[in-house]
Write a protein that holds these residues in place. Structure first.
Motif, short mmCIF file in Angstrom:
data_model
loop_
_atom_site.label_atom_id
_atom_site.label_comp_id
_atom_site.label_asym_id
_atom_site.label_seq_id
_atom_site.Cartn_x
_atom_site.Cartn_y
_atom_site.Cartn_z
N ALA A 178 0.82 -1.21 0.00
CA ALA A 178 0.00 0.00 0.00
C ALA A 178 0.86 1.26 0.00
N GLU A 179 2.01 1.23 0.66
CA GLU A 179 2.91 2.38 0.69
C GLU A 179 3.39 2.76 -0.71
N ARG A 180 3.42 1.80 -1.61
CA ARG A 180 3.85 2.04 -2.99
C ARG A 180 2.69 2.34 -3.91
N GLY A 181 1.51 2.52 -3.35
CA GLY A 181 0.35 2.87 -4.14
C GLY A 181 -0.25 1.71 -4.92
N ALA A 182 0.09 0.49 -4.54
CA ALA A 182 -0.42 -0.70 -5.21
C ALA A 182 -1.43 -1.42 -4.31
N TRP A 183 -2.03 -2.46 -4.86
CA TRP A 183 -3.04 -3.20 -4.10
C TRP A 183 -2.66 -4.67 -4.06
N ALA A 184 -2.71 -5.26 -2.86
CA ALA A 184 -2.38 -6.67 -2.68
C ALA A 184 -3.66 -7.49 -2.69
N ASN A 185 -3.85 -8.27 -3.73
CA ASN A 185 -5.01 -9.15 -3.84
C ASN A 185 -4.59 -10.54 -3.34
N ILE A 186 -4.70 -10.74 -2.03
CA ILE A 186 -4.23 -11.96 -1.37
C ILE A 186 -5.37 -12.54 -0.55
N PRO A 187 -5.66 -13.82 -0.71
CA PRO A 187 -6.73 -14.42 0.11
C PRO A 187 -6.35 -14.45 1.58
N ALA A 188 -7.34 -14.34 2.43
CA ALA A 188 -7.09 -14.27 3.88
C ALA A 188 -6.81 -15.65 4.45
#
Length: 253
Positions: A178-188
């Motif tokens: 998130a700090e790099r302005g991206a989104w992590a699509n990772i299952p919980a």
């Protein structure tokens, strides 16, 4: 001879090779490269190199010398510079260490770790939206999958998307992305209590990184680690990745 470089592949690699105009002329670089790729693909010992590629010592010494000079790294970076950065996927794969590679003092310093299957090493990779390798890493097989995340994901583009399995579901990884302005699509993970945003539809593309490992493990020198030195083994992994990129450029030429 099988596994030899095509003309287009050779023309792409040739500019990156060292060129010394003075002194004794070197043995044909293309013949040496073909011998290195033959060892990579077949998994055979260097001493079993066919005579068509010249002395095995020439191929081995050139392989190590160019690895130390950063030639394989430069070729890999140059080919991967045109990658599709909008989506990146990270994953790992464990490879078995052959007994001939394990007979070295302080093998832990050579990224060999003891896990359930004996001595193993772990390959880390970040691939782009087309499943092509961008960055690589290596640790012992006992290391956690997220060990090299902060190193391999340092160049995440803004507004990009990261796909990873639930082994990467950690608050610090999500914050790092998130700090790099991206989104992590990772299952919980099953024990996660806080709700997260996750798209199962977008996650379907993550199979590309699994298919990448399947492709490079066609090279027997990658599927099983025969090299005592971690630097040599990682160089073979890079060569397998270089061959993947070269085939993509060849198909689009």
């Amino acid at each position: 001879m099988r596994y030899e470089l095509a003309n287009l592949e050779w023309s792409a690699i040739k500019p990156f090779l060292p060129n010394k105009p003075r002194g004794v002329p070197r043995v044909n670089d293309r013949r040496v490269l073909n011998g290195i790729f033959w060892v990579l693909r077949s998994g055979a010992p260097w001493r079993d190199l066919p005579q068509a590629f010249g002395p095995y010592t020439t191929c081995y010494n050139r392989f190590v010398r160019w690895r130390r000079a950063g030639v394989w790294e430069r070729i890999m970076n140059a080919l991967a510079s045109a990658h599709d950065a909008t989506v990146q996927m990270i994953d790992t794969s464990i490879v078995r260490v052959h007994q001939h590679a394990a007979c070295i003092a302080n093998n832990g310093g050579q990224h060999m770790g003891r896990s359930r299957g004996g001595l193993t090493s772990k390959i880390y990779v970040v691939v782009d939206a087309n499943g092509l390798p961008v960055r690589l890493g290596l640790t012992g097989g006992q290391a956690h999958d997220n060990r090299l995340c902060s190193i391999l994901l340092g160049n995440l583009p803004q507004d990009g998307r990261l796909l990873a399995d639930r082994g990467y579901d950690a608050d610090w990884i999500r914050a790092f992305v998130a700090e790099r302005g991206a989104w992590a699509n990772i299952p919980a993970k099953r024990n996660r209590k806080d709700p997260i945003c996750f798209s199962a539809y977008l996650y379907r593309d993550r199979n590309l990184v699994e298919r990448f490992f399947n492709k490079i493990k066609h090279c027997r020198r990658v599927a099983t680690r025969y090299d005592k030195l971690a630097a040599n083994y990682l160089a073979f992994v890079k060569l397998a990745c270089i061959r993947l990129w070269l085939r993509v450029y060849e198909s689009t030429a």
